[in-house]
Motif scaffolding. Structure first.
Motif, PDB file in Angstrom:
ATOM      1  N   VAL A 171      -5.577  -6.408  -3.249  1.00  0.00           N
ATOM      2  CA  VAL A 171      -4.176  -6.149  -2.920  1.00  0.00           C
ATOM      3  C   VAL A 171      -3.446  -5.923  -4.232  1.00  0.00           C
ATOM      4  O   VAL A 171      -3.552  -6.737  -5.157  1.00  0.00           O
ATOM      5  CB  VAL A 171      -3.546  -7.334  -2.165  1.00  0.00           C
ATOM      6  N   LEU A 172      -2.720  -4.816  -4.340  1.00  0.00           N
ATOM      7  CA  LEU A 172      -1.935  -4.507  -5.534  1.00  0.00           C
ATOM      8  C   LEU A 172      -0.476  -4.335  -5.142  1.00  0.00           C
ATOM      9  O   LEU A 172      -0.169  -3.744  -4.104  1.00  0.00           O
ATOM     10  CB  LEU A 172      -2.426  -3.228  -6.206  1.00  0.00           C
ATOM     11  N   THR A 173       0.424  -4.835  -5.982  1.00  0.00           N
ATOM     12  CA  THR A 173       1.858  -4.672  -5.760  1.00  0.00           C
ATOM     13  C   THR A 173       2.535  -4.303  -7.077  1.00  0.00           C
ATOM     14  O   THR A 173       2.049  -4.655  -8.158  1.00  0.00           O
ATOM     15  CB  THR A 173       2.499  -5.951  -5.203  1.00  0.00           C
ATOM     16  N   ASP A 215      -0.489 -12.208   4.439  1.00  0.00           N
ATOM     17  CA  ASP A 215      -0.043 -13.342   3.629  1.00  0.00           C
ATOM     18  C   ASP A 215      -0.336 -13.119   2.147  1.00  0.00           C
ATOM     19  O   ASP A 215       0.467 -13.454   1.282  1.00  0.00           O
ATOM     20  CB  ASP A 215      -0.657 -14.651   4.121  1.00  0.00           C
ATOM     21  N   ARG A 216      -1.470 -12.479   1.863  1.00  0.00           N
ATOM     22  CA  ARG A 216      -1.802 -12.200   0.466  1.00  0.00           C
ATOM     23  C   ARG A 216      -0.904 -11.091  -0.097  1.00  0.00           C
ATOM     24  O   ARG A 216      -0.486 -11.153  -1.261  1.00  0.00           O
ATOM     25  CB  ARG A 216      -3.268 -11.796   0.363  1.00  0.00           C
ATOM     26  N   VAL A 217      -0.599 -10.079   0.699  1.00  0.00           N
ATOM     27  CA  VAL A 217       0.331  -9.030   0.263  1.00  0.00           C
ATOM     28  C   VAL A 217       1.698  -9.643  -0.047  1.00  0.00           C
ATOM     29  O   VAL A 217       2.329  -9.332  -1.061  1.00  0.00           O
ATOM     30  CB  VAL A 217       0.473  -7.927   1.333  1.00  0.00           C
ATOM     31  N   TRP A 270       3.208  -1.571  -2.234  1.00  0.00           N
ATOM     32  CA  TRP A 270       1.950  -2.311  -2.167  1.00  0.00           C
ATOM     33  C   TRP A 270       0.860  -1.421  -1.584  1.00  0.00           C
ATOM     34  O   TRP A 270       1.124  -0.427  -0.915  1.00  0.00           O
ATOM     35  CB  TRP A 270       2.106  -3.574  -1.316  1.00  0.00           C
ATOM     36  N   LEU A 271      -0.378  -1.801  -1.880  1.00  0.00           N
ATOM     37  CA  LEU A 271      -1.521  -1.155  -1.247  1.00  0.00           C
ATOM     38  C   LEU A 271      -2.669  -2.152  -1.193  1.00  0.00           C
ATOM     39  O   LEU A 271      -2.729  -3.095  -1.984  1.00  0.00           O
ATOM     40  CB  LEU A 271      -1.924   0.128  -1.974  1.00  0.00           C
ATOM     41  N   ALA A 272      -3.566  -1.926  -0.262  1.00  0.00           N
ATOM     42  CA  ALA A 272      -4.764  -2.749  -0.115  1.00  0.00           C
ATOM     43  C   ALA A 272      -5.969  -1.824  -0.031  1.00  0.00           C
ATOM     44  O   ALA A 272      -5.945  -0.833   0.716  1.00  0.00           O
ATOM     45  CB  ALA A 272      -4.671  -3.627   1.135  1.00  0.00           C
TER      46      ALA A 272
END
Length: 235
Positions: free
Chosen positions: A206-208, A142-144, A199-201
Motif C-alpha cells: 500500500v502506497l500513499t 485499514d492499512r490504507v 493511494w494505491l495498492a
C-alpha cells in the motif's frame, strides 16, 4: 509505483530490495552503528533513493540525517519524504518554491495488527472503513487508512514543527484512489488545514502520498512533542 501518486515537478526514486550498492555518508553510518544489518541496508537504500531525487533536482548529494521527530533534514530549498517497509524503499523531493509539503508512506498490504485500528480512528472513521470494506473487501482498507494518516503527518510535521496524534486528523478515503485528511492541530491559533492525497495498492504493498503546493502561510511555532504510540525512528 510511487510516481503514479505524484504531480509534475516532484521527483521520485524507489527500490524493491537492497541489492544495489548504497554507500552512506560518515555521519549516516555513525547513526546506524549498532543497528541490525537488515535495518542498516534499508536505511542505506532509502538514502540512495533520496540522493537520486536530489540529483534530478540539480542538487549535489548530501547526508540526510534525521531532525526533530525523526524526519530527514533536506537541504535548504528542498522538501521531501522517505519511506521504507518490507520489500520497498522510496523517496520523493521537490523545490520548496513549488511544493510546501510532501509526505509518502509504504506499508505491507495486509491487515493492521490487532488493536491498532481502535487507537488511530474515531467511531465515525471506523464506520467509514466498514462501508468501504463491505463495498470492496479486496482492499486492505485499514492499512490504507493507517498509511494515509502517516503520509499526512509526514507532510505536516516538517512544514510546521507541530506534533499531531492519530486522533488529531479526520480522514476519508475514496475508492477511486484519493483521500482527504483534515488536521486538527492542538496549538492556538487553531488552524485546520485539509491535506489531499492519493493511494494505491499493488505488488503486496500500500502506497500513499500527500503533496501540498507552496503558498504564503505563516509557520506555527515549534512545540514539544507529546507521548506517541511508538517512539520515532530515523526514516
Amino acid at each position: 509505483m510511487i510516481e503514479e501518486l505524484l504531480p509534475p515537478g516532484v521527483t521520485s526514486s524507489e527500490a524493491f530490495d537492497d541489492a544495489a550498492p548504497a554507500p552512506l555518508f560518515p555521519a549516516e553510518a555513525a547513526l546506524m552503528e549498532g543497528r541490525r544489518e537488515r535495518r542498516r541496508r534499508q536505511f542505506a537504500t532509502a538514502r540512495a533513493c533520496a540522493r537520486r531525487c536530489l540529483t534530478e533536482l540539480g542538487r549535489r548529494p548530501v547526508a540526510l540525517l534525521p531532525g526533530p521527530g525523526g524526519a530527514p533534514q533536506w537541504p535548504s530549498g528542498v522538501v521531501g519524504s522517505i519511506t521504507h517497509c518490507e520489500g520497498y524503499r522510496a523517496a520523493v523531493a521537490a523545490p520548496a518554491s513549488a511544493v510546501a509539503a510532501l509526505g509518502i508512506d509504504a506499508e505491507p498490504a495486509g491487515p493492521l495488527p490487532a488493536g491498532v485500528l481502535a487507537l488511530i480512528t474515531s467511531e465515525a472513521e471506523r464506520a467509514h472503513l466498514a462501508g468501504l470494506a463491505a463495498a470492496d473487501p479486496s482492499v486492505p482498507w485499514d492499512r490504507v487508512f493507517f498509511s494515509a494518516k502517516e503520509a499526512a503527518y509526514k507532510a505536516w510535521y516538517p512544514a510546521t514543527g507541530i506534533w499531531l496524534g492519530f486522533r488529531e486528523a479526520t480522514l476519508t478515503l475514496s475508492p477511486e484512489g484519493t483521500f482527504e485528511a483534515t488536521l486538527h492541530p492542538p496549538v492556538p491559533p487553531p488552524v485546520h488545514p485539509v491535506y489531499e492525497g492519493r493511494w494505491l495498492a499493488g505488488r503486496g504493498l500500500v502506497l500513499t502520498a500527500v503533496t501540498r503546493a507552496a503558498r504564503a502561510v505563516a509557520r506555527p511555532a515549534m512545540v514539544p512533542a507529546p507521548a506517541m504510540i511508538s517512539a520515532p525512528v530515523p526514516s
